[in-house]
Write a protein that holds these residues in place. Structure first.
Motif, PDB file in Angstrom:
ATOM      1  N   UNK A  95       6.399 -63.305 -27.348  1.00 17.39           N
ATOM      2  CA  UNK A  95       7.785 -63.548 -26.966  1.00 17.39           C
ATOM      3  C   UNK A  95       7.811 -63.872 -25.480  1.00 17.39           C
ATOM      4  N   UNK A  96       8.278 -65.064 -25.133  1.00 17.48           N
ATOM      5  CA  UNK A  96       8.372 -65.480 -23.738  1.00 17.48           C
ATOM      6  C   UNK A  96       9.787 -65.252 -23.216  1.00 17.48           C
ATOM      7  N   UNK A  97       9.895 -64.546 -22.107  1.00 14.72           N
ATOM      8  CA  UNK A  97      11.158 -64.379 -21.388  1.00 14.72           C
ATOM      9  C   UNK A  97      10.956 -64.964 -20.000  1.00 14.72           C
ATOM     10  N   UNK A  98      11.738 -65.996 -19.654  1.00 12.88           N
ATOM     11  CA  UNK A  98      11.593 -66.670 -18.356  1.00 12.88           C
ATOM     12  C   UNK A  98      12.799 -66.394 -17.485  1.00 12.88           C
ATOM     13  N   UNK A  99      12.531 -66.090 -16.219  1.00 11.41           N
ATOM     14  CA  UNK A  99      13.579 -65.765 -15.252  1.00 11.41           C
ATOM     15  C   UNK A  99      13.528 -66.779 -14.124  1.00 11.41           C
ATOM     16  N   UNK A 100      14.610 -67.545 -13.973  1.00 12.78           N
ATOM     17  CA  UNK A 100      14.692 -68.523 -12.884  1.00 12.78           C
ATOM     18  C   UNK A 100      15.252 -67.852 -11.641  1.00 12.78           C
ATOM     19  N   UNK A 101      14.554 -68.030 -10.520  1.00 16.58           N
ATOM     20  CA  UNK A 101      14.945 -67.433  -9.244  1.00 16.58           C
ATOM     21  C   UNK A 101      15.452 -68.538  -8.322  1.00 16.58           C
ATOM     22  N   UNK A 102      16.723 -68.502  -7.974  1.00 17.65           N
ATOM     23  CA  UNK A 102      17.280 -69.479  -7.049  1.00 17.65           C
ATOM     24  C   UNK A 102      16.951 -69.060  -5.617  1.00 17.65           C
ATOM     25  N   UNK A 190      11.989 -70.611  -7.670  1.00 19.87           N
ATOM     26  CA  UNK A 190      10.787 -70.399  -8.446  1.00 19.87           C
ATOM     27  C   UNK A 190      11.149 -69.743  -9.773  1.00 19.87           C
ATOM     28  N   UNK A 191      10.115 -69.261 -10.486  1.00 21.55           N
ATOM     29  CA  UNK A 191      10.334 -68.727 -11.829  1.00 21.55           C
ATOM     30  C   UNK A 191       9.249 -67.706 -12.162  1.00 21.55           C
ATOM     31  N   UNK A 192       9.612 -66.726 -12.967  1.00 21.50           N
ATOM     32  CA  UNK A 192       8.650 -65.756 -13.489  1.00 21.50           C
ATOM     33  C   UNK A 192       8.757 -65.752 -15.005  1.00 21.50           C
ATOM     34  N   UNK A 193       7.627 -65.956 -15.681  1.00 25.69           N
ATOM     35  CA  UNK A 193       7.552 -65.874 -17.141  1.00 25.69           C
ATOM     36  C   UNK A 193       6.903 -64.554 -17.526  1.00 25.69           C
ATOM     37  N   UNK A 194       7.460 -63.903 -18.538  1.00 26.72           N
ATOM     38  CA  UNK A 194       6.892 -62.667 -19.065  1.00 26.72           C
ATOM     39  C   UNK A 194       6.593 -62.886 -20.545  1.00 26.72           C
ATOM     40  N   UNK A 195       5.377 -62.549 -20.969  1.00 26.69           N
ATOM     41  CA  UNK A 195       4.978 -62.718 -22.368  1.00 26.69           C
ATOM     42  C   UNK A 195       4.785 -61.336 -22.980  1.00 26.69           C
ATOM     43  N   UNK A 196       5.613 -61.039 -23.981  1.00 21.26           N
ATOM     44  CA  UNK A 196       5.675 -59.716 -24.586  1.00 21.26           C
ATOM     45  C   UNK A 196       5.122 -59.753 -26.011  1.00 21.26           C
ATOM     46  N   UNK A 197       4.610 -58.623 -26.495  1.00 17.88           N
ATOM     47  CA  UNK A 197       4.109 -58.579 -27.875  1.00 17.88           C
ATOM     48  C   UNK A 197       5.236 -58.866 -28.876  1.00 17.88           C
ATOM     49  N   UNK A 198       4.879 -59.501 -29.988  1.00 20.45           N
ATOM     50  CA  UNK A 198       5.857 -59.683 -31.058  1.00 20.45           C
ATOM     51  C   UNK A 198       6.327 -58.303 -31.526  1.00 20.45           C
ATOM     52  N   UNK A 199       7.607 -58.199 -31.809  1.00 21.33           N
ATOM     53  CA  UNK A 199       8.163 -56.916 -32.218  1.00 21.33           C
ATOM     54  C   UNK A 199       8.767 -56.129 -31.079  1.00 21.33           C
ATOM     55  N   UNK A 200       8.603 -56.623 -29.828  1.00 20.00           N
ATOM     56  CA  UNK A 200       9.224 -55.956 -28.686  1.00 20.00           C
ATOM     57  C   UNK A 200      10.744 -55.977 -28.833  1.00 20.00           C
ATOM     58  N   UNK A 201      11.381 -54.849 -28.615  1.00 22.78           N
ATOM     59  CA  UNK A 201      12.840 -54.768 -28.660  1.00 22.78           C
ATOM     60  C   UNK A 201      13.399 -55.297 -27.343  1.00 22.78           C
ATOM     61  N   UNK A 202      14.136 -56.398 -27.386  1.00 27.65           N
ATOM     62  CA  UNK A 202      14.668 -57.005 -26.173  1.00 27.65           C
ATOM     63  C   UNK A 202      16.052 -56.461 -25.840  1.00 27.65           C
ATOM     64  N   UNK A 203      16.327 -56.356 -24.528  1.00 26.32           N
ATOM     65  CA  UNK A 203      17.621 -55.880 -24.057  1.00 26.32           C
ATOM     66  C   UNK A 203      18.314 -56.912 -23.172  1.00 26.32           C
ATOM     67  N   UNK A 204      17.810 -58.148 -23.155  1.00 28.10           N
ATOM     68  CA  UNK A 204      18.419 -59.210 -22.351  1.00 28.10           C
ATOM     69  C   UNK A 204      18.724 -60.396 -23.254  1.00 28.10           C
TER      70      UNK A 204
END
Length: 220
Positions: A95-102, A190-204
């Motif tokens: 699971x990829x979660x990407x955060x864009x930083x202005x 810039x940007x930060x990508x986070x790769x989480x295990x499948x099945x991770x409970x997301x809160x965002x």
């Protein structure tokens, strides 16, 4: 609030350049007596100095978490949440979660979990805009993987943008990471990508504004 050490040289250079501009502005005022122009340029110089200083700000934040929580590693906006094939380290679905930083965000980056640093690698690359789909694989970037005590591994990647031209990271393989401990800094957009295990409970969710160390991305 404090200022990040990565900003020392930039702030000093900014003060020098803006000081020279202001000196020229005053000289022009003595020759033309155009008070409106003097005030306008002076205000512009102050705004520029403020923007440079605020970019390197490090606010004091108190945060609480459980051992299974995954904290947000960066300030910004969530621009991607999707299941993808991670090809550098895991070579499987994540699971990829990407955060864009202005440029207006705090640009220090923090460990999202505690554990053992298993992998660290820096990649030279391009400087596509940070929200470009290929920025995750083509841009200048650094990749860090931390293995949690549960055995789960989380990969997070700093990605330079079209303006950002320097990625700083302060971790190495074999190091013990602590949740909320600073591991790096990226200059400008810039940007930060986070790769989480499948099945991770997301809160965002997509387009959510998030804060490093304060927002919980999810939990194992």
């Amino acid at each position: 609030m404090t200022l990040h050490r990565e900003g020392t040289t930039t702030i000093l250079i900014g003060i020098l350049i803006l000081g020279l501009i202001e000196w020229g502005n005053y000289w022009l005022y003595t020759k033309t007596d155009w008070l409106w122009l003097f005030l306008l340029l002076s205000a512009g110089a102050l705004v520029m100095l403020y923007l440079i200083v605020q970019f390197f700000r490090i606010p004091k934040r108190t945060f609480t978490f459980t051992d299974l929580d995954i904290l947000c590693p960066a300030d910004g906006k969530v621009v991607v949440i999707e299941e993808v094939e991670e090809t550098e380290y895991f070579k499987d679905r994540r699971i990829q979660v990407s955060i864009f930083m202005s440029p207006l965000n705090v640009h220090a980056n923090y460990f999202p979990i505690s554990g053992l640093v298993k992998y660290v690698k820096y990649h030279k690359g391009l400087f596509l805009v940070a929200w470009h789909p290929k920025s995750s694989t083509d841009n200048e970037r650094s990749t860090v993987v931390v293995q949690h005590s549960s055995g789960q591994e989380v990969l997070f990647r700093q990605i330079a943008g079209a303006v950002a031209r320097r990625i700083c990271y302060y971790t190495k393989e074999g190091q013990t990471a602590e949740t909320g401990q600073e591991f790096g800094f990226i200059k400008f957009g810039s940007r930060v990508d986070v790769f989480l295990p499948l099945g991770t409970k997301l809160d965002v969710k997509i387009n959510q504004d998030v804060k490093a160390k304060l927002t919980k991305l999810g939990s194992f």
